[in-house]
Design a protein around this motif. Structure first.
Motif, PDB file in Angstrom:
ATOM      1  N   ASP A  14      50.126  29.816  18.253  1.00 28.59           N
ATOM      2  CA  ASP A  14      50.329  28.472  17.708  1.00 28.59           C
ATOM      3  C   ASP A  14      49.106  27.991  16.937  1.00 28.59           C
ATOM      4  N   MET A  15      47.921  28.396  17.409  1.00 28.70           N
ATOM      5  CA  MET A  15      46.668  27.954  16.782  1.00 28.70           C
ATOM      6  C   MET A  15      46.372  28.703  15.480  1.00 28.70           C
ATOM      7  N   THR A  16      46.806  29.962  15.423  1.00 26.60           N
ATOM      8  CA  THR A  16      46.407  30.798  14.287  1.00 26.60           C
ATOM      9  C   THR A  16      47.551  31.286  13.404  1.00 26.60           C
ATOM     10  N   GLY A  17      48.782  31.316  13.971  1.00 28.75           N
ATOM     11  CA  GLY A  17      49.914  31.778  13.179  1.00 28.75           C
ATOM     12  C   GLY A  17      50.058  33.285  13.095  1.00 28.75           C
ATOM     13  N   VAL A  18      49.256  34.046  13.848  1.00 23.41           N
ATOM     14  CA  VAL A  18      49.353  35.503  13.794  1.00 23.41           C
ATOM     15  C   VAL A  18      50.501  35.991  14.680  1.00 23.41           C
ATOM     16  N   GLY A  19      50.849  37.270  14.550  1.00 26.40           N
ATOM     17  CA  GLY A  19      51.910  37.849  15.353  1.00 26.40           C
ATOM     18  C   GLY A  19      51.528  37.991  16.818  1.00 26.40           C
TER      19      GLY A  19
END
Length: 293
Positions: A14-19
């Motif tokens: 949620d904080m970074t948007g990575v997988g």
């Protein structure tokens, strides 16, 4: 070492948007310290995408891919229409359609795990976001199948601003199916035939048309006939097979395909950005305001 829980992985995502797997690997590497994990992902350039999560991606391209008796139609979004001219983006959209058609995923979660030439589809989208510098998102797809005695019609309008995929039964002539797809792109019907229109929608339209006729001051005995005629016209306007064929308005779509020994089974039409609330930025006013300063 702190336990790398699913909750912690979700929080980092949620904080970074990575997988999911990238988030988990980062947390393992820094022994569960979420702040260090964010820094690690930023250092690797993977968290760059997250900064674009609040942007509206309502532009982009749609595409169609055919693989034997399976076809896929997809929509991939960007923030500006300039990206649709980007070769990397064009190739990505094309490949996504091809991968979907080849693998027939059940849903978006399954689709994002599929392998592309640049790793998983999820990873390819993140890379595109980083390289292009805009939020790139895979919005939707649909997989369509046919039997041997049928034809797919794929058509892209304005390079992929609108994509249509049709299925015609009784013919294997893709050019006929493509003609119908072009019609669908131009006229935007809502149903294949009037049998697909719900009774609820017909009742609602009949009520509206009745009120219109009464407001025109028509007598009650005339109103019923007027409404009947207008309702018939309404059904013809939204049902594909009853519409005048764009290439020959003297015949309906149904008559055109029948002349080729075929019938229309289905169609899917994707128009980029439809249903997405876009920012109403006025570019000219924005530029002029800067000039005046």
């Amino acid at each position: 070492m702190a336990e790398v829980t699913a909750k912690l992985v979700k929080e980092l995502r949620d904080m970074t948007g990575v997988g999911m797997m990238d988030a988990k690997r980062a947390l393992v590497e820094v022994e569960g310290d979420i702040e260090k994990a964010v820094d690690l992902l930023r250092e690797k350039g993977m968290a760059k995408a997250a900064k674009k999560n609040d942007r509206i991606a309502a532009e982009g391209l749609a595409s169609v891919a055919i693989n034997g008796n399976t076809a896929a139609i997809v929509e991939v979004n960007s923030e500006t229409d300039f990206v649709s001219k980007n070769e990397m983006f064009q190739d990505l959209v094309k490949e996504i359609a091809e991968v979907i058609a080849a693998n027939k995923p059940a849903d978006m979660d399954a689709a994002l795990k599929l392998e592309t030439s640049k790793g998983t589809m999820d990873a390819a989208l993140i890379e595109a976001t980083q390289v292009i510098g805009e939020k790139i998102s895979f919005r939707r797809f649909e997989v369509v199948e046919k039997d041997d005695n049928a034809a797919f019609g794929g058509y892209l309008h304005m390079g992929g601003r609108i994509a249509v995929l049709t299925v015609l039964e009784g013919t294997t002539d893709e050019s006929v199916a493509k003609d119908v797809a072009m019609h669908v792109a131009a006229i935007n019907p809502r149903y294949v035939n009037e049998a697909q229109i719900s009774q609820e929608e017909l009742d609602h339209e009949k009520q509206v048309l009745t009120e219109q006729a009464l407001n025109e001051g028509k007598p009650a005995n005339i109103v019923e006939k007027m409404v009947e005629g207008r309702l018939k016209k309404f059904k013809a306007e939204i049902a594909l097979v009853d519409q005048p064929f764009v290439k020959d308005p003297d015949m309906t779509v149904e008559k055109y395909v029948a002349s080729k020994g075929a019938t229309v089974k289905s169609f899917v039409r994707f128009e980029v950005g439809e249903g997405i609330e876009k920012r109403e930025d006025n570019f000219v006013e924005e530029v002029m305001s800067q000039v005046k300063k």
